[in-house]
Write an enzyme that holds these catalytic residues in place. Structure first.
Site, PDB file in Angstrom:
ATOM      1  N   TRP A 281      47.590  39.939  34.834  1.00  0.00           N
ATOM      2  CA  TRP A 281      46.460  39.461  34.519  1.00  0.00           C
ATOM      3  C   TRP A 281      46.667  38.349  33.333  1.00  0.00           C
ATOM      4  O   TRP A 281      46.047  37.140  33.376  1.00  0.00           O
ATOM      5  CB  TRP A 281      45.301  40.250  33.969  1.00  0.00           C
ATOM      6  CG  TRP A 281      44.618  41.218  35.280  1.00  0.00           C
ATOM      7  CD1 TRP A 281      44.963  42.150  35.737  1.00  0.00           C
ATOM      8  CD2 TRP A 281      44.084  40.366  36.476  1.00  0.00           C
ATOM      9  NE1 TRP A 281      44.482  42.489  36.998  1.00  0.00           N
ATOM     10  CE2 TRP A 281      43.992  41.333  37.509  1.00  0.00           C
ATOM     11  CE3 TRP A 281      43.590  38.944  36.695  1.00  0.00           C
ATOM     12  CZ2 TRP A 281      43.298  41.074  38.709  1.00  0.00           C
ATOM     13  CZ3 TRP A 281      43.149  38.752  37.993  1.00  0.00           C
ATOM     14  CH2 TRP A 281      42.844  39.788  38.883  1.00  0.00           C
TER      15      TRP A 281
ATOM     16  N   ASP B 246      40.665  38.769  27.274  1.00  0.00           N
ATOM     17  CA  ASP B 246      39.960  39.060  28.542  1.00  0.00           C
ATOM     18  C   ASP B 246      40.023  40.718  28.399  1.00  0.00           C
ATOM     19  O   ASP B 246      40.925  41.300  28.411  1.00  0.00           O
ATOM     20  CB  ASP B 246      41.140  38.841  29.695  1.00  0.00           C
ATOM     21  CG  ASP B 246      40.893  39.286  30.886  1.00  0.00           C
ATOM     22  OD1 ASP B 246      39.805  39.878  31.231  1.00  0.00           O
ATOM     23  OD2 ASP B 246      41.518  39.213  31.865  1.00  0.00           O
TER      24      ASP B 246
ATOM     25  N   LYS C 239      33.952  46.404  36.564  1.00  0.00           N
ATOM     26  CA  LYS C 239      34.722  47.455  36.486  1.00  0.00           C
ATOM     27  C   LYS C 239      34.166  48.363  35.580  1.00  0.00           C
ATOM     28  O   LYS C 239      34.566  49.702  35.504  1.00  0.00           O
ATOM     29  CB  LYS C 239      36.103  46.844  36.004  1.00  0.00           C
ATOM     30  CG  LYS C 239      36.565  45.852  36.800  1.00  0.00           C
ATOM     31  CD  LYS C 239      37.979  45.463  36.609  1.00  0.00           C
ATOM     32  CE  LYS C 239      38.379  44.584  37.649  1.00  0.00           C
ATOM     33  NZ  LYS C 239      39.742  44.038  37.420  1.00  0.00           N
TER      34      LYS C 239
HETATM   35  C1  LIG Z   1      39.928  42.888  37.603  1.00  0.00           C
HETATM   36  C2  LIG Z   1      40.570  42.157  36.407  1.00  0.00           C
HETATM   37  C3  LIG Z   1      40.183  40.530  36.331  1.00  0.00           C
HETATM   38  C4  LIG Z   1      39.662  39.628  37.675  1.00  0.00           C
HETATM   39  O1  LIG Z   1      38.269  40.025  37.436  1.00  0.00           O
HETATM   40  P1  LIG Z   1      37.193  39.247  38.639  1.00  0.00           P
HETATM   41  O2  LIG Z   1      35.865  39.595  38.417  1.00  0.00           O
HETATM   42  O3  LIG Z   1      38.011  39.616  39.755  1.00  0.00           O
HETATM   43  O4  LIG Z   1      37.750  37.767  38.244  1.00  0.00           O
HETATM   44  C5  LIG Z   1      40.720  39.871  35.286  1.00  0.00           C
HETATM   45  N1  LIG Z   1      41.293  40.315  34.198  1.00  0.00           N
HETATM   46  C6  LIG Z   1      41.664  41.731  34.412  1.00  0.00           C
HETATM   47  C7  LIG Z   1      42.291  42.457  33.163  1.00  0.00           C
HETATM   48  C8  LIG Z   1      41.105  42.538  35.246  1.00  0.00           C
HETATM   49  O5  LIG Z   1      41.623  43.946  35.188  1.00  0.00           O
END
Ligand SMILES: *Cc1c(COP(=O)(O)O)cnc(C)c1O
Length: 361
Positions: free
Chosen positions: A102, A175, A199
């Site tokens: 990521w 992030d 998530k």
């Molecule tokens: C799942 C994830 C993303 C991507 O998220 P989207 O909503 O699909 O853009 C980015 N960073 C991390 C750490 C993730 O686990």
């Protein structure tokens, strides 16, 4: 029949009480006779839903008043570039901690709109098995910010701690999609945090941004209006139509997290659960965890089968036991269990039993 359980790292597991409450509101919001989805975003009812969700988020994470909470769209993937556009801009430069799949994607997107410098990397021939800890990060004088991925969801790595910013320090941008609302965090360590909602907060379509307001003034127009963070702040995240359903669901998830006792309680519960899981994995000769001990994630537990040719059989056996979505990220392979706040102790018992039985067979 035992109910199916999802360990998916793509979508949150929803507590039954939240699903029931949301079902009611989605049919008839607050006795108005309107489903929530029919609320125009200019309606006082929607504004109330949004304001309540923001209040709960601020309480749960103890977000200081000089930080804005923005409700955006586009997902974390969308904001990889947006963060760079807002904080660094075309002539700017940003530092990135290279820690896994990521962070690489974040860097690739940022590199389209600004200069990117890698401040630390822990990649080796086998990919990413450990994290470059803050003591190893090189300072980058000209950087507008330093970007970190708090939880590398594909490799199962998670930062335990973050450096306290000194005077004049380069702001840390995170992030936090992979472990948002899974543990208490000190918001003051960060200049800006962004996370996709699906998530931990329910449904895709909503991206949360928590940003120190003085940083938003650094933006370098022209920016797309709906992704201009300062503009979003001014307009209370209603520059254009917000994702009403996703925000409503997020609000109910936040209510549930408060009712459970907050992030300290949820974080401690999770620590105990992941300790159990890693102990079973480490104690068996059938599974192997590649992630280095101290960097192992309490959010996404990643493991491989010692005999990879048996993985399909393992996943099949899991599904027959009602334990779903245990395949790893396709780019990394192996298996992965995302631990969700809404999992019960019984859900964990079932996973531990599956691992145990498979290892013994
Ligand atoms: C799942 C994830 C993303 C991507 O998220 P989207 O909503 O699909 O853009 C980015 N960073 C991390 C750490 C993730 O686990």
């Amino acid at each position: 029949m035992t109910p199916p359980v999802s360990f998916s790292a793509a979508t949150a597991t929803l507590p039954r009480v939240v699903v029931e409450r949301v079902r009611q509101d989605w049919l008839d919001w607050n006795g108005t006779g309107f489903p929530v989805a029919e609320l125009p975003f200019s309606d006082e009812g929607f504004k109330e839903i949004q304001a309540a969700a923001e209040r709960r988020l601020r309480r749960l994470l103890a977000i200081p008043d000089d930080y804005a909470v923005l409700l955006s769209q586009g997902g974390a993937y969308g904001h990889f570039a947006m963060v760079a556009l807002n904080l660094a801009g075309p002539a700017g430069r940003a530092g990135y901690v290279d820690s896994g799949l990521w962070s690489r994607r974040a860097m690739d997107e940022a590199a389209k709109v600004c200069d990117v410098a890698v401040v630390a990397s822990a990649a080796d021939d086998d990919g990413f098995r450990r994290l470059p800890l803050p003591a190893e990060w090189r300072g980058d004088e000209g950087a507008a910010y330093c970007h970190v991925t708090t939880n590398e969801s594909a490799e199962g790595l998670q930062f335990a701690d973050f450096p306290a910013p000194g005077p004049g320090a380069v702001p840390l941008v995170a992030d936090m999609t992979g472990d948002f609302l899974t543990r208490p965090v000190d918001i003051r360590r960060f200049g800006l945090i962004y996370a996709s909602a699906q998530k931990s907060l329910g449904a895709a379509g909503l991206t949360i941004i928590i940003a120190r307001r003085d940083l938003l003034e650094r933006r370098r127009p022209p920016l797309p209006t709906v992704f201009d963070y300062a503009r979003l702040d001014e307009a209370r995240s209603r520059v254009n139509t917000p994702p009403v359903l996703a925000i409503h669901l997020a609000g109910e998830m936040l209510r549930w997290m408060e009712d459970e006792g907050g992030l300290a309680v949820l974080g401690e519960r999770r620590r105990q659960r992941c300790r159990r899981l890693y102990a079973v994995l480490d104690g068996s000769s059938a599974f192997v965890c590649r992630a280095h001990g101290a960097d192992r994630s309490a959010s996404t537990v990643c493991f491989h089968l010692v005999r990879p040719e048996r993985q399909a059989e393992f996943l099949d056996r899991a599904a027959r036991a009602g334990l779903h979505h245990l395949a790893g990220h396709p780019a990394v392979g192996g298996c992965r269990a995302m631990l969700h706040n809404a999992h019960s102790d019984t859900d964990l018992d079932r996973l531990v039993e599956l691992l145990d039985q498979f290892a013994r067979a």
